[in-house]
Design an enzyme around this catalytic site. Structure first.
Site, PDB file in Angstrom:
ATOM      1  N   ASP A  50       2.142   6.265  12.086  1.00  0.00           N
ATOM      2  CA  ASP A  50       3.690   6.096  12.313  1.00  0.00           C
ATOM      3  C   ASP A  50       4.090   7.394  12.760  1.00  0.00           C
ATOM      4  O   ASP A  50       3.411   8.398  12.697  1.00  0.00           O
ATOM      5  CB  ASP A  50       4.031   5.756  10.854  1.00  0.00           C
ATOM      6  CG  ASP A  50       5.508   5.738  11.027  1.00  0.00           C
ATOM      7  OD1 ASP A  50       6.248   5.135  11.932  1.00  0.00           O
ATOM      8  OD2 ASP A  50       6.102   6.321   9.848  1.00  0.00           O
TER       9      ASP A  50
ATOM     10  N   ASP B 178       7.908   8.941  12.659  1.00  0.00           N
ATOM     11  CA  ASP B 178       8.902   9.528  11.983  1.00  0.00           C
ATOM     12  C   ASP B 178       8.706   9.665  10.406  1.00  0.00           C
ATOM     13  O   ASP B 178       8.374   8.599   9.743  1.00  0.00           O
ATOM     14  CB  ASP B 178      10.235   8.776  11.931  1.00  0.00           C
ATOM     15  CG  ASP B 178      10.817   8.726  13.568  1.00  0.00           C
ATOM     16  OD1 ASP B 178      10.458   9.677  14.195  1.00  0.00           O
ATOM     17  OD2 ASP B 178      11.522   7.743  13.728  1.00  0.00           O
TER      18      ASP B 178
HETATM   19 MG   LIG Z   1       8.127   6.454   9.144  1.00  0.00          MG
END
Ligand SMILES: [Mg+2]
Ligand SMILES: [Zn+2]
Length: 182
Positions: free
Chosen positions: A7, A9
Site C-alpha cells: 500500500d 499512503d
Molecule cells: Mg494506507
C-alpha cells in the site's frame, strides 16, 4: 523473484488526515525508502497498490499523481533500488468499481501485468481494507503500525476476526524488510 505488494499512503509516505494532494505533500516515512531499496536489491519486485479516490473527487489530477509517483520512484532509485509497478484505483466508493480495495481488481491487474500469481506473496498495508484485500487474493497480510496502522491494530484486537488472525504486525516498513531479509 517474488512480488511484494505495498500500500502507499501510511506505509511508504505520511498519511495526512485526508488525502495527499500534491507532490510537496508526498513525504516518505522515516526508513521507508531505504527499506524498499534493500528489498529491491535483494531481488524482490515491489509493486504498489493504492486507492486514490481523490482523483474521482477532483482533489488532485493525474499530473499531480504522476509527479508523486515520479518522486517516489526517483527516491528509491537514488537509494539503489527500483519500483516494479504502481497500480492505483482512481474511483470513489460510489463508483462501485472492482479495483478499490478491499476489492481485488488492482491485484488482478498486477497478476496479469507480471504474468504471475500473487498467492503467498506479502501484502503490506496499514488499513483493514488492505488486509482484507490481501486475504481475498491468498496473499500474506502484513500490518505496519505507521499511518492508520495503530488504529487498525487496536480495532483488530478489540474486534478479532478469524479471517484476519494470520496478519503479521510490524512497527514499520523498515522492520518488515529486516524480517524478510534476515
Ligand atoms: Mg494506507
Ligand atoms: Zn477503482
Amino acid at each position: 523473484m517474488a512480488i511484494i505488494v505495498l500500500d502507499r499512503d501510511g506505509v511508504i509516505n505520511h498519511q495526512p488526515d485526508d488525502h495527499v494532494t500534491s507532490v510537496d505533500q508526498w513525504i516518505p516515512l522515516p526508513g521507508a525508502i531505504e527499506a524498499m531499496a534493500q528489498l529491491s536489491r535483494a531481488g524482490h519486485q515491489l509493486v504498489i497498490a493504492t486507492n486514490q479516490s481523490g482523483l474521482a473527487r477532483g482533489l488532485f489530477d493525474l499530473d499531480d499523481l504522476e509527479a508523486m509517483h515520479a518522486k517516489l520512484r526517483a527516491l528509491v532509485e537514488d537509494a539503489g533500488g527500483e519500483v516494479a509497478g504502481i497500480f492505483y484505483c482512481p474511483h470513489s466508493d460510489e463508483d462501485n468499481c472492482r479495483c478499490r480495495k478491499p476489492n481485488t481488481g488492482l491485484l488482478d491487474a498486477i497478476e496479469a501485468e507480471f504474468d504471475t500469481s500473487l498467492h503467498d506473496c506479502y501484502f503490506v498495508g496499514d488499513q483493514r481494507k488492505d488486509l482484507e484485500c490481501a486475504i481475498a487474493k491468498g496473499c500474506k497480510p502484513i500490518l505496519v503500525q505507521t499511518g492508520r496502522g495503530q488504529h487498525t491494530l487496536a480495532s483488530l484486537l478489540s474486534n478479532p476476526e478469524p479471517q484476519l488472525a494470520a496478519t503479521a504486525v510490524f512497527a514499520d516498513l523498515a522492520h518488515f524488510a529486516d524480517f524478510v531479509l534476515q
